[in-house]
Design a protein around this motif. Structure first.
Motif, PDB file in Angstrom:
ATOM      1  N   ASN A 101       0.859  -1.186   0.000  1.00 42.48           N
ATOM      2  CA  ASN A 101       0.000   0.000   0.000  1.00 42.48           C
ATOM      3  C   ASN A 101       0.899   1.240   0.000  1.00 42.48           C
ATOM      4  OD1 ASN A 101      -1.812   2.105   0.570  1.00 42.48           O
ATOM      5  ND2 ASN A 101      -3.181   0.724   1.695  1.00 42.48           N
ATOM      6  N   TYR A 102       1.238   1.726  -1.187  1.00 41.53           N
ATOM      7  CA  TYR A 102       2.179   2.835  -1.308  1.00 41.53           C
ATOM      8  C   TYR A 102       1.633   4.124  -0.707  1.00 41.53           C
ATOM      9  CZ  TYR A 102       4.749  -0.193  -4.480  1.00 41.53           C
ATOM     10  OH  TYR A 102       5.458  -1.233  -5.013  1.00 41.53           O
ATOM     11  N   GLU A 103       0.336   4.285  -0.753  1.00 40.02           N
ATOM     12  CA  GLU A 103      -0.248   5.518  -0.215  1.00 40.02           C
ATOM     13  C   GLU A 103      -0.028   5.607   1.296  1.00 40.02           C
ATOM     14  OE1 GLU A 103      -1.759   9.139   0.004  1.00 40.02           O
ATOM     15  OE2 GLU A 103      -1.276   8.030  -1.828  1.00 40.02           O
ATOM     16  N   LYS A 104      -0.182   4.477   1.984  1.00 42.07           N
ATOM     17  CA  LYS A 104       0.080   4.472   3.423  1.00 42.07           C
ATOM     18  C   LYS A 104       1.553   4.732   3.722  1.00 42.07           C
ATOM     19  CE  LYS A 104      -3.598   1.501   5.278  1.00 42.07           C
ATOM     20  NZ  LYS A 104      -3.865   0.229   6.038  1.00 42.07           N
ATOM     21  N   VAL A 105       2.432   4.109   2.925  1.00 43.64           N
ATOM     22  CA  VAL A 105       3.870   4.318   3.121  1.00 43.64           C
ATOM     23  C   VAL A 105       4.225   5.781   2.896  1.00 43.64           C
ATOM     24  CG1 VAL A 105       6.171   3.672   2.329  1.00 43.64           C
ATOM     25  CG2 VAL A 105       4.380   1.938   2.443  1.00 43.64           C
ATOM     26  N   ARG A 106       3.694   6.352   1.817  1.00 40.31           N
ATOM     27  CA  ARG A 106       3.979   7.758   1.513  1.00 40.31           C
ATOM     28  C   ARG A 106       3.497   8.666   2.640  1.00 40.31           C
ATOM     29  NH1 ARG A 106       1.895  12.364  -0.203  1.00 40.31           N
ATOM     30  NH2 ARG A 106      -0.194  11.540   0.077  1.00 40.31           N
ATOM     31  N   GLN A 107       2.318   8.381   3.159  1.00 37.73           N
ATOM     32  CA  GLN A 107       1.759   9.223   4.218  1.00 37.73           C
ATOM     33  C   GLN A 107       2.600   9.137   5.490  1.00 37.73           C
ATOM     34  OE1 GLN A 107      -0.871  11.196   3.368  1.00 37.73           O
ATOM     35  NE2 GLN A 107      -0.331  12.246   5.278  1.00 37.73           N
ATOM     36  N   LEU A 108       3.113   7.948   5.795  1.00 34.51           N
ATOM     37  CA  LEU A 108       3.980   7.805   6.960  1.00 34.51           C
ATOM     38  C   LEU A 108       5.251   8.640   6.815  1.00 34.51           C
ATOM     39  CD1 LEU A 108       3.823   3.994   7.914  1.00 34.51           C
ATOM     40  CD2 LEU A 108       3.089   5.937   9.295  1.00 34.51           C
ATOM     41  N   VAL A 109       5.853   8.590   5.641  1.00 33.02           N
ATOM     42  CA  VAL A 109       7.097   9.335   5.412  1.00 33.02           C
ATOM     43  C   VAL A 109       6.845  10.834   5.497  1.00 33.02           C
ATOM     44  CG1 VAL A 109       8.896   9.830   3.715  1.00 33.02           C
ATOM     45  CG2 VAL A 109       8.114   7.482   4.037  1.00 33.02           C
ATOM     46  N   VAL A 110       5.762  11.297   4.872  1.00 24.80           N
ATOM     47  CA  VAL A 110       5.462  12.739   4.890  1.00 24.80           C
ATOM     48  C   VAL A 110       5.100  13.197   6.293  1.00 24.80           C
ATOM     49  CG1 VAL A 110       3.859  14.493   4.038  1.00 24.80           C
ATOM     50  CG2 VAL A 110       4.783  12.789   2.471  1.00 24.80           C
ATOM     51  N   ASP A 111       4.320  12.405   7.016  1.00 27.08           N
ATOM     52  CA  ASP A 111       3.924  12.794   8.371  1.00 27.08           C
ATOM     53  C   ASP A 111       5.123  12.889   9.305  1.00 27.08           C
ATOM     54  OD1 ASP A 111       1.328  12.888   7.542  1.00 27.08           O
ATOM     55  OD2 ASP A 111       0.759  10.938   8.373  1.00 27.08           O
ATOM     56  N   TYR A 112       6.095  12.010   9.108  1.00 26.31           N
ATOM     57  CA  TYR A 112       7.244  12.006  10.024  1.00 26.31           C
ATOM     58  C   TYR A 112       8.237  13.118   9.685  1.00 26.31           C
ATOM     59  CZ  TYR A 112      10.996  10.385  13.031  1.00 26.31           C
ATOM     60  OH  TYR A 112      11.967  10.318  14.012  1.00 26.31           O
ATOM     61  N   TRP A 113       8.619  13.242   8.416  1.00 30.11           N
ATOM     62  CA  TRP A 113       9.691  14.175   8.048  1.00 30.11           C
ATOM     63  C   TRP A 113       9.172  15.528   7.579  1.00 30.11           C
ATOM     64  CZ3 TRP A 113      14.421  12.910   9.502  1.00 30.11           C
ATOM     65  CH2 TRP A 113      14.757  11.560   9.644  1.00 30.11           C
ATOM     66  N   GLY A 114       8.020  15.564   6.962  1.00 32.98           N
ATOM     67  CA  GLY A 114       7.505  16.823   6.437  1.00 32.98           C
ATOM     68  C   GLY A 114       7.951  17.055   4.987  1.00 32.98           C
ATOM     69  N   GLU A 115       7.091  17.681   4.206  1.00 35.13           N
ATOM     70  CA  GLU A 115       7.369  17.871   2.784  1.00 35.13           C
ATOM     71  C   GLU A 115       8.539  18.820   2.544  1.00 35.13           C
ATOM     72  OE1 GLU A 115       3.875  19.057   0.748  1.00 35.13           O
ATOM     73  OE2 GLU A 115       2.799  17.169   1.083  1.00 35.13           O
ATOM     74  N   SER A 116       8.638  19.886   3.312  1.00 29.74           N
ATOM     75  CA  SER A 116       9.717  20.852   3.094  1.00 29.74           C
ATOM     76  C   SER A 116      11.084  20.241   3.388  1.00 29.74           C
ATOM     77  CB  SER A 116       9.495  22.094   3.966  1.00 29.74           C
ATOM     78  OG  SER A 116       9.487  21.747   5.350  1.00 29.74           O
ATOM     79  N   PHE A 117      11.160  19.368   4.398  1.00 28.18           N
ATOM     80  CA  PHE A 117      12.430  18.711   4.709  1.00 28.18           C
ATOM     81  C   PHE A 117      12.838  17.768   3.586  1.00 28.18           C
ATOM     82  CE2 PHE A 117      14.873  15.186   6.526  1.00 28.18           C
ATOM     83  CZ  PHE A 117      15.872  15.866   7.204  1.00 28.18           C
ATOM     84  N   LEU A 118      11.894  17.022   3.034  1.00 32.45           N
ATOM     85  CA  LEU A 118      12.190  16.114   1.920  1.00 32.45           C
ATOM     86  C   LEU A 118      12.595  16.892   0.668  1.00 32.45           C
ATOM     87  CD1 LEU A 118       9.265  13.565   2.424  1.00 32.45           C
ATOM     88  CD2 LEU A 118      11.664  13.220   2.992  1.00 32.45           C
ATOM     89  N   GLN A 119      11.945  18.024   0.424  1.00 30.11           N
ATOM     90  CA  GLN A 119      12.314  18.846  -0.722  1.00 30.11           C
ATOM     91  C   GLN A 119      13.725  19.399  -0.585  1.00 30.11           C
ATOM     92  OE1 GLN A 119      10.898  19.285  -3.530  1.00 30.11           O
ATOM     93  NE2 GLN A 119       8.757  18.716  -3.270  1.00 30.11           N
ATOM     94  N   TYR A 120      14.161  19.670   0.631  1.00 29.57           N
ATOM     95  CA  TYR A 120      15.504  20.212   0.870  1.00 29.57           C
ATOM     96  C   TYR A 120      16.572  19.254   0.343  1.00 29.57           C
ATOM     97  CZ  TYR A 120      19.446  22.203   3.466  1.00 29.57           C
ATOM     98  OH  TYR A 120      20.658  22.764   3.805  1.00 29.57           O
ATOM     99  N   TYR A 121      16.315  17.944   0.416  1.00 30.02           N
ATOM    100  CA  TYR A 121      17.263  16.943  -0.054  1.00 30.02           C
ATOM    101  C   TYR A 121      16.844  16.338  -1.391  1.00 30.02           C
ATOM    102  CZ  TYR A 121      19.322  17.241   4.569  1.00 30.02           C
ATOM    103  OH  TYR A 121      19.934  17.696   5.716  1.00 30.02           O
ATOM    104  N   HIS A 122      15.938  17.010  -2.128  1.00 25.85           N
ATOM    105  CA  HIS A 122      15.487  16.582  -3.454  1.00 25.85           C
ATOM    106  C   HIS A 122      14.815  15.205  -3.413  1.00 25.85           C
ATOM    107  CE1 HIS A 122      17.813  19.953  -4.988  1.00 25.85           C
ATOM    108  NE2 HIS A 122      18.864  19.502  -4.334  1.00 25.85           N
ATOM    109  N   LEU A 123      14.114  14.941  -2.333  1.00 22.67           N
ATOM    110  CA  LEU A 123      13.387  13.679  -2.189  1.00 22.67           C
ATOM    111  C   LEU A 123      11.888  13.917  -2.050  1.00 22.67           C
ATOM    112  CD1 LEU A 123      15.780  11.820   0.312  1.00 22.67           C
ATOM    113  CD2 LEU A 123      15.628  11.525  -2.155  1.00 22.67           C
TER     114      LEU A 123
END
Length: 415
Positions: free
Chosen positions: A242-264
């Motif tokens: 279930n990729y949607e659940k995995v994606r939501q876990l990653v975004v909830d933990y790290w935040g979108e702006s933090f992931l964008q900072y590292y081009h992820l």
């Protein structure tokens, strides 16, 4: 023989050790420096994966060897835990010798989303301590790692110097504090500061424990991630993730702006890094992608220990499965009728021919005994390869063209 080569400081890059040697001996020419140390004037300095380590180890006391330098004074520990043993062995031999052409490509660094730093980075407070204790400054390897942007010792972001470590104009650095003059401090989003600190601590832990983690092949790595996602209840059915659940876990933990900072930040496209790392592994992923995903899936435990635990479980399960499955019908009497028929077929013909001979039986086996079917393929008959058929019959082509030319000639003569 070099008799005054400096002893590496803790966590110091080999690149930095060579630079200190140049300063101690008053060498200002990079070509003269490489000729004296490596007997070559055509070497380009590499800060992350320095080579010729067998030669450098010969200049140091006996308790220093190439493996010690690789593990403690290069950035190779960032790649080792996530590469199969074959790639790791190749890289170690390349670091020890003079073979450097394809090392970064082999480790997947050139194609990685995580790019290298362009200028050397440092902590001014750490430099001040180095001056007080050693009387000189040096580059620590952790400073030059993307993701380690915060000094955990002095609780402040790192500074970026004006000394290039990539590009055509890079040279061995000059060991003095003048780098402070044109430096600038990294700027973070205040909301993500605790994540930058957390990631820096995880990278320090990875550098310390990476020696004890080995991956036999990508099959084990894929199995380990599947078991981890299964234990976290992130499957749809028995085998679909279930990729949607995995994606939501990653975004909830790290935040979108933090992931964008590292081009992820791309987590939704069909070929995004998050979906690919959860699928069957066909290539290596960067340390940053592994740490970010595992931390989000298991936030209460160390990602390094979690990763090693699931690798060991996957390796043990595959080994036990290999031992228990026996493809000989006279020994294993619990096989089904389709399995017995399949074994008889692959003893007489290749796998492709057997599949074409009875496609319905192959479909049943693939649906119900996929793992067993993949293992039995290794014992199938291998037909001798036939010579490739020429794509063009050149004699026939020449004959046809000559006939056309004769016809054209005759038509022109009669006109």
């Amino acid at each position: 023989m070099i008799s005054n080569f400096p002893i590496p400081y803790p966590n110091e890059l080999i690149y930095s050790v060579i630079a200190r040697y140049a300063v101690h001996n008053g060498i200002i020419s990079p070509k003269y420096l490489t000729e004296e140390l490596f007997n070559s004037r055509n070497l380009t300095p590499t800060y992350d994966l320095s080579t010729h380590l067998d030669r450098l180890a010969s200049y140091l006391p006996d308790h220093y060897d190439a493996h010690n330098l690789i593990q403690n004074h290069t950035l190779f520990p960032l790649f080792q835990p996530f590469q199969p043993d074959s790639v790791v062995n190749y890289a170690v031999q390349a670091l020890r010798s003079e073979r450097t052409q394809s090392l970064h490509t082999k480790l997947g660094k050139n194609a990685s989303r995580i790019k290298s730093v362009n200028f050397f980075r440092f902590c001014p407070h750490c430099w001040q301590e180095q001056m007080e204790q050693q009387g000189e400054v040096y580059w620590k390897r952790s400073w030059q790692i993307i993701g380690y942007d915060y000094c955990t010792r002095h609780q402040q972001p790192l500074f970026v110097s004006s000394i290039p470590c990539n590009g055509l104009d890079r040279k061995f650095y000059v060991a003095h504090l003048n780098a402070l003059e044109d430096s600038s401090q990294l700027v973070f989003n205040s909301q993500n500061l605790h994540h930058h600190i957390e990631l820096a601590e995880l990278i320090e832990e990875l550098l310390t424990h990476s020696t004890y983690i080995t991956v036999q092949d990508f099959l084990i790595l894929s199995k380990a991630y599947f078991n981890l996602l299964k234990d976290k209840d992130l499957l749809s059915g028995q085998k679909n993730i279930n990729y949607e659940k995995v994606r939501q876990l990653v975004v909830d933990y790290w935040g979108e702006s933090f992931l964008q900072y590292y081009h992820l930040g791309d987590l939704s496209s069909e070929n995004c890094w998050l979906k690919n790392i959860c699928r069957k592994h066909r290539k290596a992923f960067s340390y940053l992608e592994h740490l970010i995903l595992i931390r989000a899936l298991s936030p209460k435990y160390s990602p390094i220990h979690t990763y090693q635990q699931y690798l060991d479980m996957a390796a043990t399960a595959i080994e036990e499965q290999t031992i228990t499955v026996n493809v000989k019908p006279e020994i294993n009497q619990t096989l089904s009728e389709d399995q017995l028929k399949w074994i008889q077929l692959i003893q007489e013909m290749s796998v492709k021919q057997a599949r074409q001979y009875d496609g319905a039986m192959y479909a049943r086996l693939y649906r119900n005994h996929k793992d067993w079917l993949l293992l039995t393929k290794k014992s199938a008959v291998t037909l001798p390869s036939s010579p490739p058929k020429p794509r063009v019959d050149w004699k026939e082509r020449d004959r046809r063209f000559v006939k056309q030319l004769i016809r054209i000639r005759d038509e022109l003569l009669e006109d």
